[in-house]
Enzyme design. Structure first.
Site, PDB file in Angstrom:
ATOM      1  N   ARG A  54      -6.509 -58.717 -69.951  1.00  0.00           N
ATOM      2  CA  ARG A  54      -7.364 -57.675 -69.802  1.00  0.00           C
ATOM      3  C   ARG A  54      -8.739 -58.099 -69.788  1.00  0.00           C
ATOM      4  O   ARG A  54      -9.765 -57.324 -69.438  1.00  0.00           O
ATOM      5  CB  ARG A  54      -7.058 -56.898 -71.036  1.00  0.00           C
ATOM      6  CG  ARG A  54      -5.646 -56.427 -71.238  1.00  0.00           C
ATOM      7  CD  ARG A  54      -5.231 -56.085 -72.537  1.00  0.00           C
ATOM      8  NE  ARG A  54      -5.995 -54.750 -73.068  1.00  0.00           N
ATOM      9  CZ  ARG A  54      -5.234 -53.650 -72.910  1.00  0.00           C
ATOM     10  NH1 ARG A  54      -3.896 -53.573 -72.357  1.00  0.00           N
ATOM     11  NH2 ARG A  54      -5.810 -52.582 -73.277  1.00  0.00           N
ATOM     12  N   LYS A  69     -10.347 -58.675 -51.720  1.00  0.00           N
ATOM     13  CA  LYS A  69      -9.698 -59.688 -52.565  1.00  0.00           C
ATOM     14  C   LYS A  69     -10.340 -60.902 -52.557  1.00  0.00           C
ATOM     15  O   LYS A  69     -10.674 -61.596 -53.521  1.00  0.00           O
ATOM     16  CB  LYS A  69      -8.450 -59.785 -51.794  1.00  0.00           C
ATOM     17  CG  LYS A  69      -7.391 -58.587 -52.009  1.00  0.00           C
ATOM     18  CD  LYS A  69      -6.594 -58.433 -53.472  1.00  0.00           C
ATOM     19  CE  LYS A  69      -7.401 -57.804 -54.295  1.00  0.00           C
ATOM     20  NZ  LYS A  69      -6.957 -56.432 -54.655  1.00  0.00           N
ATOM     21  N   ASN A  74     -11.722 -50.761 -80.068  1.00  0.00           N
ATOM     22  CA  ASN A  74     -11.910 -50.743 -78.455  1.00  0.00           C
ATOM     23  C   ASN A  74     -12.578 -49.588 -78.038  1.00  0.00           C
ATOM     24  O   ASN A  74     -11.968 -48.435 -78.190  1.00  0.00           O
ATOM     25  CB  ASN A  74     -10.498 -51.025 -77.694  1.00  0.00           C
ATOM     26  CG  ASN A  74     -10.236 -50.878 -76.214  1.00  0.00           C
ATOM     27  OD1 ASN A  74     -11.415 -51.127 -75.506  1.00  0.00           O
ATOM     28  ND2 ASN A  74      -9.251 -50.535 -75.895  1.00  0.00           N
ATOM     29  N   GLY A  75     -13.468 -49.593 -77.245  1.00  0.00           N
ATOM     30  CA  GLY A  75     -14.159 -48.340 -76.666  1.00  0.00           C
ATOM     31  C   GLY A  75     -15.633 -48.522 -77.134  1.00  0.00           C
ATOM     32  O   GLY A  75     -16.181 -49.580 -77.134  1.00  0.00           O
ATOM     33  N   CYS A 114     -10.817 -54.089 -74.143  1.00  0.00           N
ATOM     34  CA  CYS A 114     -10.499 -54.911 -75.154  1.00  0.00           C
ATOM     35  C   CYS A 114      -8.799 -55.048 -75.566  1.00  0.00           C
ATOM     36  O   CYS A 114      -8.309 -53.925 -75.145  1.00  0.00           O
ATOM     37  CB  CYS A 114     -11.144 -54.584 -76.708  1.00  0.00           C
ATOM     38  SG  CYS A 114     -12.930 -54.552 -76.282  1.00  0.00           S
ATOM     39  N   GLU A 135      -9.236 -53.891 -47.875  1.00  0.00           N
ATOM     40  CA  GLU A 135      -8.617 -54.522 -49.075  1.00  0.00           C
ATOM     41  C   GLU A 135      -8.548 -55.980 -49.051  1.00  0.00           C
ATOM     42  O   GLU A 135      -8.871 -56.495 -49.878  1.00  0.00           O
ATOM     43  CB  GLU A 135      -7.271 -53.784 -49.064  1.00  0.00           C
ATOM     44  CG  GLU A 135      -6.259 -54.624 -50.022  1.00  0.00           C
ATOM     45  CD  GLU A 135      -6.505 -54.363 -51.712  1.00  0.00           C
ATOM     46  OE1 GLU A 135      -7.650 -53.799 -51.892  1.00  0.00           O
ATOM     47  OE2 GLU A 135      -5.983 -54.979 -52.596  1.00  0.00           O
ATOM     48  N   TRP A 171     -14.623 -57.654 -75.133  1.00  0.00           N
ATOM     49  CA  TRP A 171     -15.406 -57.817 -74.000  1.00  0.00           C
ATOM     50  C   TRP A 171     -16.755 -57.258 -74.668  1.00  0.00           C
ATOM     51  O   TRP A 171     -16.860 -56.072 -74.728  1.00  0.00           O
ATOM     52  CB  TRP A 171     -14.742 -57.162 -72.653  1.00  0.00           C
ATOM     53  CG  TRP A 171     -15.571 -57.683 -71.562  1.00  0.00           C
ATOM     54  CD1 TRP A 171     -16.870 -57.152 -71.139  1.00  0.00           C
ATOM     55  CD2 TRP A 171     -15.466 -58.658 -70.669  1.00  0.00           C
ATOM     56  NE1 TRP A 171     -17.419 -57.652 -69.919  1.00  0.00           N
ATOM     57  CE2 TRP A 171     -16.403 -58.583 -69.411  1.00  0.00           C
ATOM     58  CE3 TRP A 171     -14.210 -59.525 -70.583  1.00  0.00           C
ATOM     59  CZ2 TRP A 171     -16.616 -59.599 -68.602  1.00  0.00           C
ATOM     60  CZ3 TRP A 171     -14.332 -60.265 -69.480  1.00  0.00           C
ATOM     61  CH2 TRP A 171     -15.488 -60.272 -68.470  1.00  0.00           C
ATOM     62  N   HIS A 201     -21.746 -50.123 -33.269  1.00  0.00           N
ATOM     63  CA  HIS A 201     -22.787 -49.586 -33.864  1.00  0.00           C
ATOM     64  C   HIS A 201     -23.712 -49.882 -34.981  1.00  0.00           C
ATOM     65  O   HIS A 201     -24.321 -49.581 -35.796  1.00  0.00           O
ATOM     66  CB  HIS A 201     -22.339 -48.003 -34.536  1.00  0.00           C
ATOM     67  CG  HIS A 201     -21.418 -47.229 -33.512  1.00  0.00           C
ATOM     68  ND1 HIS A 201     -22.400 -46.395 -32.518  1.00  0.00           N
ATOM     69  CD2 HIS A 201     -20.311 -47.075 -33.221  1.00  0.00           C
ATOM     70  CE1 HIS A 201     -21.298 -46.122 -31.601  1.00  0.00           C
ATOM     71  NE2 HIS A 201     -20.150 -46.070 -32.162  1.00  0.00           N
ATOM     72  N   LYS A 242      -8.894 -56.266 -65.894  1.00  0.00           N
ATOM     73  CA  LYS A 242      -8.001 -55.512 -65.262  1.00  0.00           C
ATOM     74  C   LYS A 242      -8.168 -54.070 -65.314  1.00  0.00           C
ATOM     75  O   LYS A 242      -7.673 -53.340 -64.124  1.00  0.00           O
ATOM     76  CB  LYS A 242      -6.739 -55.828 -65.863  1.00  0.00           C
ATOM     77  CG  LYS A 242      -5.282 -55.561 -65.468  1.00  0.00           C
ATOM     78  CD  LYS A 242      -5.290 -56.140 -64.187  1.00  0.00           C
ATOM     79  CE  LYS A 242      -4.078 -55.380 -63.313  1.00  0.00           C
ATOM     80  NZ  LYS A 242      -4.271 -55.766 -61.805  1.00  0.00           N
ATOM     81  N   GLU A 257     -13.571 -60.487 -54.938  1.00  0.00           N
ATOM     82  CA  GLU A 257     -12.933 -60.262 -56.540  1.00  0.00           C
ATOM     83  C   GLU A 257     -12.978 -61.718 -56.795  1.00  0.00           C
ATOM     84  O   GLU A 257     -13.384 -62.095 -58.006  1.00  0.00           O
ATOM     85  CB  GLU A 257     -11.988 -59.472 -56.570  1.00  0.00           C
ATOM     86  CG  GLU A 257     -12.251 -58.278 -56.654  1.00  0.00           C
ATOM     87  CD  GLU A 257     -10.765 -57.326 -57.000  1.00  0.00           C
ATOM     88  OE1 GLU A 257      -9.650 -57.483 -56.221  1.00  0.00           O
ATOM     89  OE2 GLU A 257     -10.724 -56.904 -58.199  1.00  0.00           O
TER      90      GLU A 257
HETATM   91  O1  M6R Z   1      -5.872 -49.789 -62.774  1.00  0.00           O
HETATM   92  P1  M6R Z   1      -6.112 -49.008 -61.403  1.00  0.00           P
HETATM   93  O2  M6R Z   1      -5.417 -49.007 -60.609  1.00  0.00           O
HETATM   94  O3  M6R Z   1      -6.923 -47.461 -61.949  1.00  0.00           O
HETATM   95  O4  M6R Z   1      -7.632 -49.629 -61.338  1.00  0.00           O
HETATM   96  C1  M6R Z   1      -8.350 -49.417 -60.220  1.00  0.00           C
HETATM   97  C2  M6R Z   1      -9.286 -50.508 -59.684  1.00  0.00           C
HETATM   98  O5  M6R Z   1     -10.373 -50.737 -60.783  1.00  0.00           O
HETATM   99  C3  M6R Z   1      -8.547 -51.552 -59.382  1.00  0.00           C
HETATM  100  O6  M6R Z   1      -7.849 -51.331 -58.294  1.00  0.00           O
HETATM  101  C4  M6R Z   1      -9.500 -52.732 -59.042  1.00  0.00           C
HETATM  102  O7  M6R Z   1     -10.293 -52.463 -57.852  1.00  0.00           O
HETATM  103  C5  M6R Z   1      -8.871 -54.141 -58.791  1.00  0.00           C
HETATM  104  N1  M6R Z   1      -9.337 -55.147 -59.453  1.00  0.00           N
HETATM  105  C6  M6R Z   1      -8.711 -54.689 -57.296  1.00  0.00           C
HETATM  106  O8  M6R Z   1      -8.120 -55.709 -57.134  1.00  0.00           O
END
Ligand code: M6R
Length: 628
Positions: A41, A502, A115-116, A16, A498, A89, A521, A623, A505
């Site tokens: 966030r 992307k 927050n939490g 949050c 990676e 959130w 395999h 984020k 996501e």
């Molecule tokens: O803030 P952090 O680097 O610790 O975050 C780790 C992951 O949550 C972050 O890399 C997540 O996988 C991203 N959304 C990837 O694009």
């Protein structure tokens, strides 16, 4: 009403956004603009409260901040000089107007944001209800507002009252509260959740993130674990939860507001992709001497201890984990120390072998990822040394580590990490080379040569960026695609992972990354007519895997795949097997992730954008994930 958990059993929450302001400006405007700066966030409701003439006025709405704006237009708020605001959130209780924060105590004295997760909220709620308190939401957070309301009604000083409340809470929390009878005072507390204080002239701020107040001040104070802050327009008093004065850490924010805005790009993610040459250059800046040797001044770990290390474990999540996978190849190669890479959420649950001579390296862009933080605490309990590689000054992870290497990427706002990845790789390389230097695992001139190559990558990344048009055009072809595969070997394998992450996501399509040699395999069964397969080809000639990857390309092409090949300039051996070829600058194998990841990031960004998705705030994601 019984408390409802909308996501039963869920321990994952989103981060949050919290802001509080006290000073001469129009509080409601300062607070709402701060909330906007924290939108990245992730949130599903927003609210604001102010105090005027001894009364708390609040507005809160489910949905985006524009809904809150509309509510304020319909029901204007009075001018005030103190206010708090929150983007939520949903965890306990759905994303509704009444579950949005701020929560106001039954007696009208307290407005509070949180927050939490308060883990013991059910018992506290029952206790308060038995005492006659009526609840207006289904949230865990409201118990804190009601407890605080009850305390101040008994005549307890506001800060003492908050102290009494936090000492009854279990879980993770940042709390910010104001009292209708004290219109010049905010109190806030933190445990396992971020909180920074913005220091102004005749005004002060508290927020989860400096972005919320950077428009007004760059001077900030980071709060430590289990600390409480008492804020008026002209004073800031930090104590621990027992009321003892506590040490606070002032710092200056080095980036400005424009860095946190889109600068003309349609998406923060696209802007951040284009910022990568600068981000990598800034991460390397000032880290080597004229003779090419490395200096990591911030690494306050005695060289003797670095020499005694016999194992390295890199711990991280998501994209940061893939950066760690890349780093493993380099660190083992340069230092000859065994290096493992582990997903943070798995780490402490498998009883990993950690000794005093183990070095744990954590990678985190935000510095607040709970899984990574818990891994650090576990490693330090076992007496391992922990080095954090982090992008966020003042975050919890660097604070709880033995040393930190900051990646100077600037704020990363898009949920999908891009410059975070490249700068984490660069910072890991700095660490690997530094260890090689300290342990004399490599000669000085070898280290200088590798450093020179690393330092030469920013203009090469720029060259890749300048040639991305074909990748953008390719994305247009795949708007209705269901599945995409990515192949690589050695450091090309985490690059493939990676690229796939992307796409998952932000473009919400099925994507998988595989080590190309593993295809036969099993995964090759996924290949059918027309499926796009991205392949990262290692540098030609200088790399033994080059020819093997070309064979892998032929294998998938023979089964109908459409091959999109990332290969270095002049690599003509691969040309006959590529349906589309994207040229990469000539670099050594270990540097290739710094150039090869970029087109994959752009492919995902472009495809998601063409599909009309919210690239910066993809569904179900935020984020930072600040609770395990
Ligand atoms: O803030 P952090 O680097 O610790 O975050 C780790 C992951 O949550 C972050 O890399 C997540 O996988 C991203 N959304 C990837 O694009």
């Amino acid at each position: 009403m019984r408390p409802v958990c909308r996501f039963p059993g869920a321990k994952v929450t989103r981060m949050c956004g919290i802001i509080g302001y006290v000073g001469p400006r129009a509080a409601q405007e300062v607070v709402v603009s701060g909330l906007r700066r924290m939108e990245y966030r992730g949130y599903d409701s927003a609210g604001v409260a102010v105090v005027v003439d001894g009364v708390i006025e609040y507005r809160k709405k489910a949905g985006k901040i524009t809904n809150l704006d509309a509510e304020i237009v319909a029901n204007p708020m009075p001018e005030a000089t103190i206010g708090i605001g929150h983007t939520r959130w949903a965890t306990h209780g759905g994303p509704t107007d009444y579950n949005a924060h701020p929560h106001v105590s039954d007696n009208g004295r307290i407005a509070l944001i949180h927050n939490g997760i308060i883990e013991n909220f059910a018992g506290l709620r029952a206790e308060l209800q038995a005492g006659g308190v009526s609840f207006r939401s289904e949230t865990d957070s409201e118990v804190a507002a009601q407890l605080l309301g009850r305390e101040v009604a008994q005549g307890t000083d506001l800060a003492d009252a908050l102290r009494a409340v936090v000492n009854r809470l279990k879980g993770a929390f940042t709390l910010v509260a104001m009292d209708a009878q004290e219109p010049e005072r905010l109190v806030a507390a933190r445990r396992n959740s971020p909180l920074v204080v913005g220091v102004g002239e005749g005004e002060n701020f508290v927020a989860s993130d400096v972005a919320a107040f950077i428009e007004f001040t760059r001077n900030a104070i980071e709060l430590g674990q289990d600390q409480l802050v008492d804020v008026t327009p002209t004073s800031i008093t930090v104590t621990d939860f027992a009321g003892n004065p506590a040490e606070s850490h002032p710092f200056e924010v080095t980036w400005d507001l424009s860095a946190a805005e889109k600068s003309g790009y349609d998406w923060f993610m696209r802007k951040e992709i284009y910022e990568q040459p600068q981000a990598v250059a800034d991460t390397l800046l000032g880290r080597f001497n004229e003779d090419g040797s490395l200096k990591l001044d911030e690494l306050h770990i005695p060289e003797a201890e670095l020499r005694s290390i016999d194992k390295i474990i890199i711990v991280a999540c998501g994209t940061a984990y893939y950066a760690g996978m890349v780093a493993k190849y380099a660190i083992e190669h340069w230092t000859r120390i065994a290096c493992e890479v582990e997903i943070a959420s798995e780490f402490r649950y498998r009883d990993p072998i950690i000794t005093r001579t183990t070095l744990v390296v954590t990678l985190s862009q935000s510095g607040e990822t709970a899984d990574t933080l818990m891994a650090i605490r576990h490693a330090r309990e076992q007496h391992a040394k922990v080095i954090a590689i982090c992008n966020t000054n003042g975050a919890t992870i660097p604070r709880e580590s033995d040393a930190v290497i900051y990646t100077h990427a600037g704020p990363e706002i898009g949920v999908a990490s891009t410059k975070g990845f490249l700068t984490q790789v660069a910072a890991c390389y700095l660490l690997g080379l530094y260890l090689a230097q300290v342990r004399e695992a490599k000669y000085g001139d070898e280290i200088a040569a590798i450093m020179a190559e690393l330092a030469s990558t920013p203009p090469l990344i720029q060259r890749v960026l300048d040639g991305l048009e074909p990748i953008k055009q390719l994305a247009a072809k795949y708007i209705n695609q269901q599945s995409v595969l990515f192949l690589g070997r050695h450091v090309g394998y985490p690059v493939a992972l990676e690229g796939a992450l992307k796409l998952k996501e932000i473009a919400y399509l099925h994507a998988e990354g595989f080590p190309a040699g593993e295809l036969k395999h099993g995964p090759i069964a996924l290949v059918d007519e027309g499926i796009p397969v991205f392949v990262v080809v290692p540098p030609q000639g200088r790399d033994q895997l080059h020819d093997k990857v070309i064979s892998n390309i032929q294998e998938v092409r023979a089964r109908g795949a459409f091959t999109i090949v990332l290969a270095e300039e002049d690599d003509e051996e691969v040309t006959p097997y590529a349906d589309v070829i994207f040229r990469l600058p000539k670099v050594s194998t270990l540097m290739q992730p710094l150039v090869a990841t970029v087109p994959l990031q752009m492919f995902a960004c472009e495809l998601a954008s063409l599909k009309g998705y919210d690239v910066d705030q993809p569904r179900n994601l935020a984020k930072s994930v600040t609770v395990e």
